[in-house]
Enzyme design. Structure first.
Site, mmCIF file in Angstrom:
data_model
loop_
_atom_site.group_PDB
_atom_site.id
_atom_site.type_symbol
_atom_site.label_atom_id
_atom_site.label_comp_id
_atom_site.label_asym_id
_atom_site.label_seq_id
_atom_site.Cartn_x
_atom_site.Cartn_y
_atom_site.Cartn_z
ATOM 1 N N LYS A 149 0.811 -1.220 0.000
ATOM 2 C CA LYS A 149 0.000 0.000 0.000
ATOM 3 C C LYS A 149 0.848 1.275 0.000
ATOM 4 C CE LYS A 149 -3.547 -2.671 -0.068
ATOM 5 N NZ LYS A 149 -3.045 -3.973 0.363
ATOM 6 N N TYR B 109 -11.991 -15.127 2.826
ATOM 7 C CA TYR B 109 -10.973 -14.094 3.000
ATOM 8 C C TYR B 109 -10.554 -14.042 4.474
ATOM 9 C CZ TYR B 109 -8.969 -9.462 3.674
ATOM 10 O OH TYR B 109 -8.135 -8.428 4.028
ATOM 11 N N TYR C 249 -2.723 -12.907 2.983
ATOM 12 C CA TYR C 249 -2.380 -12.647 1.576
ATOM 13 C C TYR C 249 -1.202 -13.492 1.075
ATOM 14 C CZ TYR C 249 -5.296 -8.440 1.915
ATOM 15 O OH TYR C 249 -6.342 -7.571 2.082
HETATM 16 C C1 PLP Z 1 -3.775 -5.225 0.173
HETATM 17 C C2 PLP Z 1 -2.826 -6.355 0.165
HETATM 18 C C3 PLP Z 1 -2.716 -7.201 -0.962
HETATM 19 C C4 PLP Z 1 -3.605 -7.119 -2.148
HETATM 20 O O1 PLP Z 1 -3.425 -5.977 -2.911
HETATM 21 P P1 PLP Z 1 -4.633 -5.473 -3.821
HETATM 22 O O2 PLP Z 1 -4.058 -4.366 -4.563
HETATM 23 O O3 PLP Z 1 -5.733 -5.089 -2.873
HETATM 24 O O4 PLP Z 1 -5.063 -6.613 -4.671
HETATM 25 C C5 PLP Z 1 -1.772 -8.208 -0.935
HETATM 26 N N1 PLP Z 1 -0.983 -8.384 0.131
HETATM 27 C C6 PLP Z 1 -1.073 -7.609 1.234
HETATM 28 C C7 PLP Z 1 -0.177 -7.900 2.372
HETATM 29 C C8 PLP Z 1 -1.990 -6.565 1.278
HETATM 30 O O5 PLP Z 1 -2.081 -5.813 2.376
#
Ligand code: PLP
Length: 339
Positions: free
Chosen positions: A49, A257, A283
Site C-alpha cells: 500500500k 478471506y 495474503y
Molecule cells: C492489500 C494487500 C494485498 C492485495 O493488494 P490489492 O491491490 O488489494 O489486490 C496483498 N498483500 C497484502 C499484504 C496486502 O495488504
C-alpha cells in the site's frame, strides 16, 4: 499525462530488493524463483500500500485535503499504512473497519490505535457506505476529507504499481534476471492491475498471475481489467486490457478471506525455515501456496525466471492467536523433527 507529472509524495523506501530464493527452489524445483521485497517499503512495517499511497496522498494534498478516510477489514494493512501516511503528512485519519469491534486490539488494529487514527466499525452495514457518510459529516464541519477506496485501488493508486513494474524490469535487467511471470496476491486487484498495465506498456511478454485471496475469477478479472485500463488511460495510452487478458488463480482462497488455510500456513512455515522470510496468513501465505502448487504442477518451464511480489502483511501474524502449531500439519511435524 506522463507519470512524472502525476501528483506524488515520497513515502516508501524504493527501490525494494529483488532477491533469489535459491533454498526454496531446492525444495520445490522448477524455475528460478525471485522475491520482490515490497514487504520492505517502510511506512510503519511495510507492504504494497505504500506505493499506492504515494500517488493517493499526492492527490489528496493537491486537492487541499486535511483528513483521510478509508475502509478495510479489522486487520487491514491498507488501513494501517494509510494511517501512517496521513500522520507523516500532517493529516488526520478516520478508518471505517468492516464488522464489529473485535475483543482484542492486536496486530494492525493495535498499530491503528498507536497511530492515533479514529477507528469506527461498520457493524452490519457496508464499510464503504459508512465511510461516505463520515466524509459528508466531516465536510459539513468544514473539514476537507479525502476518501480512499478499499485497498487504495483506483486509477490513482494503481499508478504506484505501474512504476513498480518498471522498477522490476530495470532491476531484473541489471541482475541478469529474465522474468517470464510475476506472481502476486490479489485482493482488491489494484496491485495486479498496476503490474499488468506497467508490463503491457514496457514488456508485454511478462505474464502477471494474480492469486486471489477473496474474489471469484469473474469478479477479479473484470476488476483488474477495469483498473489497468483506467491507469493506462490516465497515462495517455491507447491500449486497453480485457478481462480475458487477466491471469487469475482462485483455488487457494480456502473457506473465506482472512481465514487461514493449511497450505498457506505450510507456506509460511516453509519460507521462514528455508529463506528466513516471513509471510502472512491473509495474503502472501496463500499466494505463496499458490505459487508452489503451480510450480509443482509444471506451470512454469525449468529455464524460466519467476518473480513473487511480497506485498507485506506480516503485522497480521500478531493477530493469528494460538492456532499456529495446531492447525498446520507441517509446522507440527517440523516442531518435533527439526531436521
Ligand atoms: C492489500 C494487500 C494485498 C492485495 O493488494 P490489492 O491491490 O488489494 O489486490 C496483498 N498483500 C497484502 C499484504 C496486502 O495488504
Amino acid at each position: 499525462m506522463r507519470i512524472e507529472e502525476c501528483p506524488r509524495v515520497r513515502l516508501a523506501f524504493l527501490p525494494t530488493e529483488l532477491e533469489e530464493m535459491g533454498r526454496l527452489r531446492q525444495v520445490v524445483g522448477g524455475p528460478r524463483l525471485f522475491v520482490k521485497r515490497d514487504d520492505n517499503t517502510g511506512l510503519v512495517l511495510g507492504g504494497n500500500k505504500a506505493r499506492k499511497l504515494e500517488f493517493l496522498c499526492g492527490d489528496a494534498l493537491a486537492r487541499g485535503a486535511d483528513v483521510v478516510v478509508t475502509v478495510g477489514a479489522a486487520q487491514s494493512n491498507h488501513a494501517r499504512m494509510t494511517a501512517a501516511a496521513a500522520r507523516r503528512l500532517g493529516m488526520d485519519v478516520v478508518l471505517v473497519l468492516e464488522g464489529d469491534c473485535p475483543g482484542k486490539w492486536e496486530g494492525n488494529l493495535l498499530l491503528d490505535r498507536i497511530l492515533g487514527a479514529e477507528v469506527r466499525f461498520s457493524g452490519s452495514r457496508r464499510a464503504e457506505e459508512c465511510a461516505g457518510e463520515v466524509s459528508q459529516e466531516l465536510a459539513a464541519k468544514g473539514r476537507k476529507p479525502y476518501l480512499i477506496p478499499v485497498g487504495g485501488s483506483n486509477a490513482v493508486g494503481v499508478l504506484g504499481y505501474v512504476l513498480a513494474a518498471w522498477e522490476i524490469l530495470d532491476q531484473a535487467e541489471r541482475q541478469g534476471v529474465r522474468p517470464s511471470h510475476v506472481v502476486v496476491a490479489a485482493g482488491s486487484g489494484g496491485t495486479h492491475a498496476g503490474l499488468l498495465a506497467g508490463m503491457k506498456m514496457r514488456c508485454p511478454d511478462v505474464r502477471v498471475v494474480g492469486i486471489s485471496v477473496s474474489r471469484t475469477r469473474e469478479a477479479l478479472c473484470a476488476r483488474v481489467a477495469e483498473l489497468a485500463t483506467a491507469a493506462m488511460d490516465m497515462l495517455g495510452g491507447k491500449k486497453s486490457v480485457s478481462p480475458d487478458d487477466v491471469l487469475v488463480e482462485c483455488g487457494y482462497i480456502g473457506p473465506a478471506y482472512g481465514v487461514p488455510t493449511e497450505e498457506g500456513l505450510e507456506a509460511i512455515s516453509l519460507l521462514a525455515r528455508r529463506e528466513g522470510l516471513l509471510l502472512d496468513q491473509v495474503y502472501t501465505g496463500k499466494a505463496m501456496a499458490g505459487l508452489i502448487d503451480l510450480v509443482k504442477k509444471g506451470r512454469f518451464g525449468g529455464g524460466e525466471d519467476v518473480i513473487f511480489v511480497h506485498t507485506g502483511g506480516v503485522p497480521a501474524l500478531f493477530a493469528l492467536g494460538d492456532i499456529w502449531p495446531v492447525r498446520s500439519g507441517l509446522a507440527r511435524k517440523q516442531r518435533c523433527d527439526p531436521s
